[in-house]
Design a protein around this motif. Structure first.
Motif, mmCIF file in Angstrom:
data_model
loop_
_atom_site.group_PDB
_atom_site.id
_atom_site.type_symbol
_atom_site.label_atom_id
_atom_site.label_comp_id
_atom_site.label_asym_id
_atom_site.label_seq_id
_atom_site.Cartn_x
_atom_site.Cartn_y
_atom_site.Cartn_z
ATOM 1 N N SER A 183 -2.712 8.835 -0.233
ATOM 2 C CA SER A 183 -1.859 9.950 -0.655
ATOM 3 C C SER A 183 -2.534 10.848 -1.689
ATOM 4 C CB SER A 183 -0.527 9.436 -1.196
ATOM 5 O OG SER A 183 -0.707 8.779 -2.421
ATOM 6 N N TRP A 189 4.797 8.611 0.586
ATOM 7 C CA TRP A 189 5.522 8.255 -0.646
ATOM 8 C C TRP A 189 6.805 7.498 -0.325
ATOM 9 C CZ3 TRP A 189 4.993 13.776 -3.059
ATOM 10 C CH2 TRP A 189 3.717 13.922 -3.600
ATOM 11 N N GLU A 210 -1.502 4.446 -1.671
ATOM 12 C CA GLU A 210 -1.680 5.281 -2.861
ATOM 13 C C GLU A 210 -3.025 5.988 -2.833
ATOM 14 O OE1 GLU A 210 -0.939 2.673 -6.146
ATOM 15 O OE2 GLU A 210 1.227 2.986 -6.031
#
Length: 84
Positions: A58, A72, A55
């Protein structure tokens, strides 16, 4: 945890690791995640830890969109593993 789900995660990690268009730091993180998932008995714990790291990666605005999409998808796969 189903062996099939882990195989899907490892396959996705391999695609990230061996894709030369993926930034080097992301490939390195993917390699580390793969190593941890294949060498531990606490797969759900490692999956949860990997989700947190992915996370953060990203969120990088310089990350190519196709790489972000792969991350994802990988995160979704890992979430299924971490719940079990």
């Amino acid at each position: 945890m189903a062996k099939k789900e882990l195989e899907e995660v490892l396959d996705t990690l391999d695609r990230i690791i061996f894709d030369e268009t993926v930034p080097r730091n992301v490939r390195k993180v993917a390699s580390e995640i793969k190593e941890k998932l294949t060498t531990t008995d606490e797969i759900s714990l490692e999956a949860a830890s990997a989700i947190s790291v992915l996370e953060d990666i990203s969120a990088d605005p310089n990350l190519p969109m196709h790489v972000r999409t792969m991350i994802w998808n990988l995160t979704s796969q890992l979430e299924r593993i971490s719940v079990e």
